[in-house]
Design a protein around this motif. Structure first.
Motif, PDB file in Angstrom:
ATOM      1  N   LEU A 263       7.295   3.167  -0.714  1.00  0.00           N
ATOM      2  CA  LEU A 263       7.516   2.534   0.573  1.00  0.00           C
ATOM      3  C   LEU A 263       7.982   1.091   0.359  1.00  0.00           C
ATOM      4  O   LEU A 263       7.895   0.552  -0.744  1.00  0.00           O
ATOM      5  CB  LEU A 263       6.227   2.555   1.398  1.00  0.00           C
ATOM      6  N   ALA A 265       7.900  -2.960   1.870  1.00  0.00           N
ATOM      7  CA  ALA A 265       7.099  -3.873   2.677  1.00  0.00           C
ATOM      8  C   ALA A 265       7.837  -5.187   2.890  1.00  0.00           C
ATOM      9  O   ALA A 265       8.525  -5.693   1.994  1.00  0.00           O
ATOM     10  CB  ALA A 265       5.750  -4.140   2.013  1.00  0.00           C
ATOM     11  N   LEU A 293       5.958   2.458   9.482  1.00  0.00           N
ATOM     12  CA  LEU A 293       4.763   3.256   9.226  1.00  0.00           C
ATOM     13  C   LEU A 293       3.461   2.536   9.541  1.00  0.00           C
ATOM     14  O   LEU A 293       2.574   3.099  10.175  1.00  0.00           O
ATOM     15  CB  LEU A 293       4.746   3.703   7.754  1.00  0.00           C
ATOM     16  N   LYS A 294       3.342   1.263   9.099  1.00  0.00           N
ATOM     17  CA  LYS A 294       2.023   0.648   9.190  1.00  0.00           C
ATOM     18  C   LYS A 294       2.118  -0.861   9.073  1.00  0.00           C
ATOM     19  O   LYS A 294       3.025  -1.394   8.437  1.00  0.00           O
ATOM     20  CB  LYS A 294       1.130   1.192   8.060  1.00  0.00           C
ATOM     21  N   VAL A 296      -0.186  -4.185   7.709  1.00  0.00           N
ATOM     22  CA  VAL A 296      -1.308  -4.536   6.833  1.00  0.00           C
ATOM     23  C   VAL A 296      -1.588  -6.022   7.007  1.00  0.00           C
ATOM     24  O   VAL A 296      -0.688  -6.856   6.848  1.00  0.00           O
ATOM     25  CB  VAL A 296      -1.002  -4.217   5.354  1.00  0.00           C
ATOM     26  N   VAL A 305       5.041  -2.112   6.706  1.00  0.00           N
ATOM     27  CA  VAL A 305       5.430  -1.114   5.711  1.00  0.00           C
ATOM     28  C   VAL A 305       6.272  -0.056   6.401  1.00  0.00           C
ATOM     29  O   VAL A 305       5.934   0.413   7.496  1.00  0.00           O
ATOM     30  CB  VAL A 305       4.196  -0.475   5.056  1.00  0.00           C
ATOM     31  N   GLU A 453      -3.764  -0.086   0.881  1.00  0.00           N
ATOM     32  CA  GLU A 453      -3.917   0.304   2.286  1.00  0.00           C
ATOM     33  C   GLU A 453      -3.047   1.498   2.648  1.00  0.00           C
ATOM     34  O   GLU A 453      -3.401   2.286   3.529  1.00  0.00           O
ATOM     35  CB  GLU A 453      -3.576  -0.886   3.193  1.00  0.00           C
ATOM     36  N   THR A 454      -1.910   1.661   1.987  1.00  0.00           N
ATOM     37  CA  THR A 454      -0.995   2.755   2.328  1.00  0.00           C
ATOM     38  C   THR A 454      -1.233   4.001   1.503  1.00  0.00           C
ATOM     39  O   THR A 454      -0.861   5.106   1.904  1.00  0.00           O
ATOM     40  CB  THR A 454       0.464   2.311   2.128  1.00  0.00           C
ATOM     41  N   LYS A 456       0.275   4.647  -1.215  1.00  0.00           N
ATOM     42  CA  LYS A 456       1.534   5.009  -1.865  1.00  0.00           C
ATOM     43  C   LYS A 456       2.105   3.792  -2.586  1.00  0.00           C
ATOM     44  O   LYS A 456       1.722   2.655  -2.295  1.00  0.00           O
ATOM     45  CB  LYS A 456       2.542   5.535  -0.836  1.00  0.00           C
ATOM     46  N   VAL A 458       4.441   0.729  -3.364  1.00  0.00           N
ATOM     47  CA  VAL A 458       5.052  -0.193  -2.411  1.00  0.00           C
ATOM     48  C   VAL A 458       5.892  -1.218  -3.153  1.00  0.00           C
ATOM     49  O   VAL A 458       5.451  -1.788  -4.160  1.00  0.00           O
ATOM     50  CB  VAL A 458       3.979  -0.915  -1.567  1.00  0.00           C
TER      51      VAL A 458
END
Length: 762
Positions: A263, A265, A293-294, A296, A305, A453-454, A456, A458
């Motif tokens: 991913l 960021a 997606l998210k 943080v 992200v 946090e994800t 995956k 980054v």
């Protein structure tokens, strides 16, 4: 625990023993014995490892482990060249690999130079490079930092010994096969020869690696190239190993790393000031962005992200993070803090950095020459912004990042994730320029936290704005300098008082003790004098002098930047010497020469550069300015031709002559001095962000008034052959550029500019 308590080294029985040893009491044996360490990088298929440094493959390719960050300075090429010459290898079959963190590659020379940063009882002038304590500390902390031009000093000897050992074993293996005396064999171009017989390294490697090393090792002569035999423009015998990959785009940076399911960021940081923190954001505003997606949250940052970097940036713009900051930094606050500290130092005196002779008696109560000099904070502004890749799997964190201090980056990541440092794997990558901006890598910590946090991998990449906002600054300063001349008009006494942050101590607290930027600034607001930060302020001339510092916190995080104190000290020294020479009606070159009785190498640089540049004394508004400087065992003199152009200062020509001792690679030495002169030109005319409300008012590179290819001057560099110990050329040009330009502008306009960037008084 008190606020400053974390900044003091934890006292233990070990440190008590060290202190006793330094104080002349009990001397203990720990750290003196050699410890076996596993190979940090096992050989690949078809390779044989002779030690941690050298591997030889069946096809004859020799690979050298390089434990320093390659950031354009050419250290990977130079260390490979040293190995190839000692080994007798074919340069076309030499390769390098960036070494992982290991005690084997400890940078003992830099640890000794930076002793004040890690040893509470360090002597004022540091400790010797071969000191056993520096060796132990560097090994214990896996300290392999790339900085201060210490790479050759630290690694030339171990690379030569490793190559000499491999050569001796290869010769021994060949001699056994042929049934001849090993002393009758020769080695060149990757072959061991005896008469008409020859064997390639690859054919001998497996057998050779099992033999016993001779004692002592048969070392060849140290590598040395002649600048006279390799004039500018000639084909170098050892061309840069990284050049082909950089030309075809294959050179790997952190931003090029791609992992499965990775991913992307983007991040926003709080403005600079006290108690800065994330105050809020509109999380719902990002939901409609394709690929997002998210979010943080960090204590003073917010990251988005997404499946691609564009979506991450768009999401951050949409959610519009809001930050709260107490007393945001501004240019007025920085200047005010410096003014107050300098006034106090003038009234009460500062802390002594250096003193020779009796300057007070010679200066008297009202020295005839007295001036104020200033320098704004400056930033490195590397072309490649901060980027890092992080992946967490099974309790381990993997980091792909360009770091000048990889072990300290590992420890910062481990602390943030609350895991053992042994569970952090760092893959070293090259930097697209650094200029000391990658000594500290908070982006690696942030990438690791976002990856946690994800769940995956980054890739976190700073925008140019975030690079500027989070930058560590070369410290700003305000200085008062005074002098008196003797009956001949020559300087007899000199006093310099500098109000400046203790930038080196502040940097050391962050890097080596892991404290926050705010804690480091608060602790060093009224700290002891900082000889490492003030290095370069002592003139090379023979007169009585006193150098004092008034430590002050200005609210900006300060630390290392290419040139460091030498660039600041040379600007003040060489500008003021020029100023006094003009007031005395003396020619600037001969005026300097008369005060260089104890430095024939620097005097030789001045003499040669005057001839090479057709120096005319700076008369008749010619726009010529001269300056010189010394950094440890290296020295440089430069003549600049500059003028006031339609768009500001125009630098037309820079001619420089340097003596850097024995030269390992003439081509790279020239590149480094040329690059340093242009970089120093950028620091002289720009590189200084203006702060308002805790934010830089101009964060783009275009706003920093950096040199462009279109307005770069003609640069001529000449090198003096020398048998002295080699010195790094990378910072010499940076140091001498600003004063030479300032003196040239005085010649051209009659105006004396005493503030960096030049012209900022306007």
């Amino acid at each position: 625990m008190a606020q400053g308590a974390r900044l003091t080294m934890e006292l233990s029985r070990r440190h008590l023993l060290v202190g006793a040893a330094l104080g002349g009491g009990l001397v203990v044996a720990w750290g003196l014995r050699k410890r076996p360490y596993p190979l940090p990088l096992p050989p690949g298929e078809g390779e044989v490892a002779f030690d941690a440094w050298i591997r030889v493959a069946r096809d004859g390719v020799v690979t050298l482990s390089v434990p320093q960050l390659e950031m354009g300075q050419g250290i990977s090429t130079q260390l490979a060249q040293i190995a190839a010459l000692e080994l007798g290898a074919d340069w076309r079959q030499m390769g390098v690999v960036f070494a992982p963190v290991s005690e084997i590659f400890a940078n003992e020379a830099l640890a000794a130079r930076w002793a004040e940063l890690w040893l509470p009882m360090a002597p004022e002038n540091g400790i010797p490079a071969d000191n056993w304590l520096a060796r132990h500390w560097a090994q214990e902390h896996r300290f392999t930092a790339t900085a201060d031009g210490m790479s050759l000093a630290a690694y030339e000897a171990p690379v030569r010994h490793a190559a000499a050992g491999a050569r001796a074993l290869l010769v021994k293996a060949a001699a056994r096969r042929w049934g001849v005396n090993a002393q009758d064999c020769t080695v060149s171009a990757g072959l061991v020869r005896h008469g008409q017989q020859s064997l390639a390294f690859g054919a001998l490697a497996q057998e050779a690696s099992g033999l016993t090393l001779p004692d002592p090792l048969p070392l060849g002569p140290p590598p040395a190239e002649s600048p006279a035999r390799l004039p500018s423009g000639s084909t170098p015998p050892f061309p840069r190993l990284d050049a082909p990959a950089k030309l075809d785009g294959g050179w790997m940076f952190a931003g090029d790393v791609r992992l499965p399911d990775m991913l992307f960021a983007a991040i926003r940081h709080a403005p600079l000031g006290e108690a800065a923190h994330l105050a809020g954001h509109d999380a719902k505003a990002a939901k409609g962005i394709n690929g997002f997606l998210k979010l943080v949250e960090g204590p003073d940052w917010l990251a988005a992200v997404a499946s691609n970097s564009w979506a991450a940036e768009q999401a951050l713009a949409a959610v519009a993070p809001r930050f709260s900051v107490h007393r945001p930094i501004s240019a007025e606050k920085v200047d005010g803090a410096l003014d107050n500290a300098l006034k106090a130092a003038i009234k009460q005196g500062g802390q002594t950095i250096a003193k020779q002779g009796d300057p007070e008696a010679l200066l008297g109560s009202k020295p005839p020459y007295s001036q104020r000099y200033d320098a704004a904070a400056a930033v490195a502004a590397p072309l490649e912004t901060a980027s890092a890749v992080a992946r967490l799997r099974k309790g381990r964190c993997e980091i792909w990042v360009a770091s000048q201090a990889p072990e300290q980056t590992r420890r910062a990541v481990a602390k943030a994730l609350d895991i053992s440092v042994e569970h952090v794997v760092l893959y070293p990558l090259a930097a697209g320029g650094s200029f000391d901006a990658r000594l500290e890598c908070p982006h690696a910590v942030e990438a690791a936290l976002i990856a946690r946090e994800t769940g995956k991998p980054v890739l976190l990449t700073y925008t140019r704005w975030q690079e500027a906002l989070t930058a560590i600054h070369r410290p700003p300063l305000a200085a008062q300098i005074e002098a008196r001349v003797d009956q001949t008009g020559t300087i007899a006494a000199w006093r310099l008082r500098v109000a400046m942050p203790s930038a080196a101590r502040e940097f050391g607290a962050r890097l080596l003790q892991g404290v926050s930027r705010a804690e480091a600034m608060a602790h060093h607001q009224n700290a002891h004098a900082d000889p490492l930060a003030m290095e370069g302020f002592v003139p090379p001339y023979s007169f009585a002098l006193a150098i004092e510092q008034a430590p002050v916190s200005v609210g900006l995080p300060t630390g290392r930047l290419r040139g460091n104190g030498h660039a600041l000290g040379a600007f003040i020294t060489e500008s003021f010497v020029d100023e006094i020479a003009a007031a005395q009606g003396r020619e600037p070159l001969s005026y300097r020469m008369a005060m260089l009785e104890g430095d024939p190498r620097l005097a030789a640089c001045l003499q040669r550069v005057s001839a090479l540049a057709n120096w005319n004394g700076g008369h008749d508004a010619s726009g010529q300015g001269i300056a010189c400087h010394r950094i440890r065992g290296g020295c440089i003199a430069a003549v600049v031709t500059a003028r006031r152009g339609d768009e500001g200062v125009a630098v037309d020509r820079i001619v420089a002559v340097a003596d850097i001792g024995r030269i390992v690679n003439v081509d790279i030495a020239r590149q480094q001095i040329e690059g340093g002169l242009v970089y120093g030109m950028g620091l002289a005319l720009g590189s200084a962000p203006v702060w308002n409300g805790g934010l830089p008012t101009g964060a783009r590179l275009a706003a920093l008034n950096l040199p462009l290819l279109a307005n770069c001057p003609e640069v001529v560099v000449d090198l003096i052959a020398s048998t002295a110990d080699p010195e790094d050329p990378g910072e010499l040009g940076v140091a001498v550029a600003a004063p030479a330009i300032a003196n040239a502008l005085f010649s051209a306009t009659g105006l004396r500019l005493r503030r960096l960037p030049l012209g900022s008084e306007d």
